[in-house]
Design a protein around this motif. Structure first.
Motif, PDB file in Angstrom:
ATOM      1  N   LEU A 131     -25.038  62.161 -82.711  1.00 40.73           N
ATOM      2  CA  LEU A 131     -24.634  62.588 -81.370  1.00 40.73           C
ATOM      3  C   LEU A 131     -24.143  61.404 -80.537  1.00 40.73           C
ATOM      4  N   TRP A 132     -24.754  60.252 -80.731  1.00 38.46           N
ATOM      5  CA  TRP A 132     -24.316  59.051 -80.018  1.00 38.46           C
ATOM      6  C   TRP A 132     -22.915  58.653 -80.476  1.00 38.46           C
ATOM      7  N   GLU A 133     -22.719  58.600 -81.785  1.00 37.84           N
ATOM      8  CA  GLU A 133     -21.445  58.125 -82.328  1.00 37.84           C
ATOM      9  C   GLU A 133     -20.289  59.087 -82.066  1.00 37.84           C
ATOM     10  N   THR A 134     -20.593  60.367 -81.865  1.00 32.95           N
ATOM     11  CA  THR A 134     -19.544  61.357 -81.609  1.00 32.95           C
ATOM     12  C   THR A 134     -19.439  61.706 -80.130  1.00 32.95           C
ATOM     13  N   ASN A 135     -20.007  60.841 -79.284  1.00 35.10           N
ATOM     14  CA  ASN A 135     -19.927  60.987 -77.832  1.00 35.10           C
ATOM     15  C   ASN A 135     -20.452  62.346 -77.353  1.00 35.10           C
ATOM     16  N   GLN A 136     -21.582  62.755 -77.911  1.00 35.98           N
ATOM     17  CA  GLN A 136     -22.268  63.973 -77.482  1.00 35.98           C
ATOM     18  C   GLN A 136     -23.661  63.609 -76.956  1.00 35.98           C
ATOM     19  N   LYS A 137     -23.714  62.540 -76.187  1.00 38.72           N
ATOM     20  CA  LYS A 137     -24.997  61.997 -75.746  1.00 38.72           C
ATOM     21  C   LYS A 137     -25.795  62.981 -74.899  1.00 38.72           C
ATOM     22  N   SER A 138     -25.106  63.874 -74.207  1.00 38.73           N
ATOM     23  CA  SER A 138     -25.821  64.838 -73.361  1.00 38.73           C
ATOM     24  C   SER A 138     -26.669  65.808 -74.181  1.00 38.73           C
ATOM     25  N   LYS A 139     -26.401  65.898 -75.478  1.00 38.09           N
ATOM     26  CA  LYS A 139     -27.166  66.795 -76.353  1.00 38.09           C
ATOM     27  C   LYS A 139     -28.390  66.119 -76.970  1.00 38.09           C
ATOM     28  N   ILE A 140     -28.545  64.817 -76.725  1.00 36.98           N
ATOM     29  CA  ILE A 140     -29.687  64.110 -77.307  1.00 36.98           C
ATOM     30  C   ILE A 140     -30.936  64.421 -76.487  1.00 36.98           C
ATOM     31  N   GLY A 141     -31.866  65.091 -77.111  1.00 36.25           N
ATOM     32  CA  GLY A 141     -33.107  65.451 -76.437  1.00 36.25           C
ATOM     33  C   GLY A 141     -34.030  66.189 -77.388  1.00 36.25           C
ATOM     34  N   PHE A 142     -35.328  65.979 -77.227  1.00 36.95           N
ATOM     35  CA  PHE A 142     -36.301  66.573 -78.132  1.00 36.95           C
ATOM     36  C   PHE A 142     -37.562  66.934 -77.351  1.00 36.95           C
ATOM     37  N   GLU A 143     -38.264  67.917 -77.862  1.00 33.72           N
ATOM     38  CA  GLU A 143     -39.537  68.284 -77.252  1.00 33.72           C
ATOM     39  C   GLU A 143     -40.654  67.391 -77.776  1.00 33.72           C
ATOM     40  N   PHE A 144     -41.597  67.076 -76.878  1.00 40.96           N
ATOM     41  CA  PHE A 144     -42.840  66.458 -77.306  1.00 40.96           C
ATOM     42  C   PHE A 144     -43.692  67.520 -77.996  1.00 40.96           C
ATOM     43  N   THR A 145     -44.734  67.087 -78.667  1.00 43.98           N
ATOM     44  CA  THR A 145     -45.656  68.045 -79.280  1.00 43.98           C
ATOM     45  C   THR A 145     -46.267  68.962 -78.223  1.00 43.98           C
ATOM     46  N   SER A 146     -46.364  68.493 -77.008  1.00 45.36           N
ATOM     47  CA  SER A 146     -46.886  69.306 -75.903  1.00 45.36           C
ATOM     48  C   SER A 146     -45.924  70.410 -75.486  1.00 45.36           C
ATOM     49  N   GLY A 147     -44.658  70.327 -75.927  1.00 40.27           N
ATOM     50  CA  GLY A 147     -43.645  71.312 -75.561  1.00 40.27           C
ATOM     51  C   GLY A 147     -42.718  70.852 -74.458  1.00 40.27           C
ATOM     52  N   HIS A 148     -42.971  69.697 -73.857  1.00 37.26           N
ATOM     53  CA  HIS A 148     -42.131  69.190 -72.778  1.00 37.26           C
ATOM     54  C   HIS A 148     -40.878  68.541 -73.355  1.00 37.26           C
ATOM     55  N   TYR A 149     -39.728  68.860 -72.744  1.00 34.54           N
ATOM     56  CA  TYR A 149     -38.431  68.378 -73.226  1.00 34.54           C
ATOM     57  C   TYR A 149     -38.115  67.025 -72.610  1.00 34.54           C
ATOM     58  N   CYS A 150     -37.681  66.087 -73.444  1.00 34.56           N
ATOM     59  CA  CYS A 150     -37.334  64.750 -72.977  1.00 34.56           C
ATOM     60  C   CYS A 150     -35.921  64.427 -73.435  1.00 34.56           C
ATOM     61  N   SER A 151     -35.003  64.312 -72.482  1.00 32.75           N
ATOM     62  CA  SER A 151     -33.600  64.069 -72.820  1.00 32.75           C
ATOM     63  C   SER A 151     -33.245  62.597 -72.684  1.00 32.75           C
ATOM     64  N   TRP A 152     -32.245  62.181 -73.453  1.00 38.59           N
ATOM     65  CA  TRP A 152     -31.736  60.823 -73.343  1.00 38.59           C
ATOM     66  C   TRP A 152     -31.128  60.583 -71.969  1.00 38.59           C
ATOM     67  N   ASN A 153     -30.399  61.545 -71.443  1.00 37.43           N
ATOM     68  CA  ASN A 153     -29.749  61.361 -70.140  1.00 37.43           C
ATOM     69  C   ASN A 153     -30.750  61.011 -69.046  1.00 37.43           C
ATOM     70  N   LYS A 154     -31.863  61.747 -68.987  1.00 35.77           N
ATOM     71  CA  LYS A 154     -32.869  61.487 -67.952  1.00 35.77           C
ATOM     72  C   LYS A 154     -33.545  60.129 -68.188  1.00 35.77           C
ATOM     73  N   TYR A 155     -33.785  59.818 -69.455  1.00 29.48           N
ATOM     74  CA  TYR A 155     -34.387  58.519 -69.774  1.00 29.48           C
ATOM     75  C   TYR A 155     -33.444  57.396 -69.348  1.00 29.48           C
ATOM     76  N   ALA A 156     -32.150  57.556 -69.644  1.00 27.77           N
ATOM     77  CA  ALA A 156     -31.157  56.536 -69.289  1.00 27.77           C
ATOM     78  C   ALA A 156     -31.073  56.353 -67.775  1.00 27.77           C
ATOM     79  N   GLU A 157     -31.351  57.420 -67.028  1.00 26.74           N
ATOM     80  CA  GLU A 157     -31.326  57.343 -65.570  1.00 26.74           C
ATOM     81  C   GLU A 157     -32.583  56.701 -65.001  1.00 26.74           C
ATOM     82  N   GLY A 158     -33.568  56.441 -65.841  1.00 29.48           N
ATOM     83  CA  GLY A 158     -34.774  55.740 -65.403  1.00 29.48           C
ATOM     84  C   GLY A 158     -36.029  56.588 -65.357  1.00 29.48           C
ATOM     85  N   TYR A 159     -35.965  57.842 -65.777  1.00 27.96           N
ATOM     86  CA  TYR A 159     -37.139  58.717 -65.741  1.00 27.96           C
ATOM     87  C   TYR A 159     -38.037  58.464 -66.952  1.00 27.96           C
ATOM     88  N   ARG A 160     -39.340  58.331 -66.676  1.00 30.40           N
ATOM     89  CA  ARG A 160     -40.313  58.074 -67.727  1.00 30.40           C
ATOM     90  C   ARG A 160     -41.445  59.100 -67.631  1.00 30.40           C
TER      91      ARG A 160
END
Length: 296
Positions: A131-160
């Motif tokens: 997804l990074w190499e094909t410029n689809q970075k907005s699709k990078i995101g995965f759920e934690f085992t708890s079920g909470h979704y963590c996206s690359w975009n939000k992480y890149a913006e500084g959210y932890r």
């Protein structure tokens, strides 16, 4: 007269002995001949000089590779670069994995020394890199085992994430950083809080063998669980399919292309079935389930 009878009896015994020797020799020779012939004529699908998954493994007779678009995730996986034939599976600490007989190729992808990139994480890595190499970075995101979704975009913006048991909240605690280095920091976070259980719960289940694509995964979620990925598919005119499989593992180690130790006559190709037992080097899936990354 007595001497004549003895003489004839000796000749008969010698004759019977010779017949027995010939019979035993014939019985032993035939299987050996068949075994030698089988070893000589056994097909091999290995191309030691192949530099990618596609090039390393030949197609069985009367089969053809399933065609995918050159921009697809399927094409990306099929054309993953491999290290030279004979490369060892290496653990995250730089030491060879104790078992080296289950693979015929090692993907040319580094193993971080932090030990986090285990079985599910290795496949998350492949998906994220695509997804990074094909410029689809907005699709990078995965759920934690708890079920909470963590996206690359939000992480890149500084959210932890702030994790408190099964409760997760996200707060802006860092400056914006969209660099590749920070992308790998993000992946380390995903490796920490995601795994086979989260993938098992999050991803779409595939319920037909004929619907399987490269990039789909055979999974059992758990602690521990395991997950492997389909790396290539061939099909014949009757619709029968064969599959290549890759895996990472625990401890964190090189992603590698698997042999089929249960059916060496078609190795490294596999026959896959739903709801069946499937054995791969180092693990047995007792009830097969297949899942697919979202948007594939």
């Amino acid at each position: 007269m007595f001497n004549y009878v003895c003489y004839m009896m000796k000749k008969l015994l010698v004759f019977l002995f010779l017949i027995l020797v010939i019979a035993v020799f014939a019985l032993q020779f035939q299987p050996v001949k068949q075994t030698v012939a089988a070893v000589i004529t056994k097909p091999t699908y290995l191309n030691k000089g192949g530099a990618t998954i596609k090039e390393r493994v030949k197609v069985p007779n009367n089969y053809k590779r399933v065609v995918y678009d050159s921009t697809s995730f399927q094409y990306y996986i099929r054309h993953q670069n491999l290290k030279n034939y004979g490369a060892k599976v290496i653990n995250y600490d730089g030491e060879p994995y104790f078992y080296q007989l289950g693979h015929l190729g090692v993907l040319d992808i580094d193993v971080p020394s932090n030990g986090l990139q285990q079985c599910a994480d290795a496949l998350i890595r492949l998906r994220s890199e695509y997804l990074w190499e094909t410029n689809q970075k907005s699709k990078i995101g995965f759920e934690f085992t708890s079920g909470h979704y963590c996206s690359w975009n939000k992480y890149a913006e500084g959210y932890r994430p702030k994790v408190n048991g099964n409760k997760v909240t996200f707060h802006k605690t860092a400056s914006s950083n969209h660099s590749k280095i920070n992308f790998y920091n993000y992946l380390n976070l995903i490796y920490t809080y995601s795994g086979t259980m989260s993938l098992n719960n999050e991803l779409k289940e595939i319920t037909s063998i004929k619907d399987l694509k490269i990039g789909d995964m055979l999974i059992v979620g758990g602690f521990p669980g395991h997950v492997i990925m389909i790396a290539d598919i061939v099909e014949n005119e009757a619709g029968e399919r064969r599959f290549l499989l890759i895996q990472g593992n625990t401890p964190a180690q090189s992603i590698h292309l698997l042999k089929n130790l249960d059916d060496t006559s078609i190795s490294p190709w596999y026959k896959l079935q739903l709801n069946s037992e499937i054995s791969v080097p180092g693990f047995t899936f007792t009830n097969s389930k297949f899942v697919r990354f979202i948007d594939e």
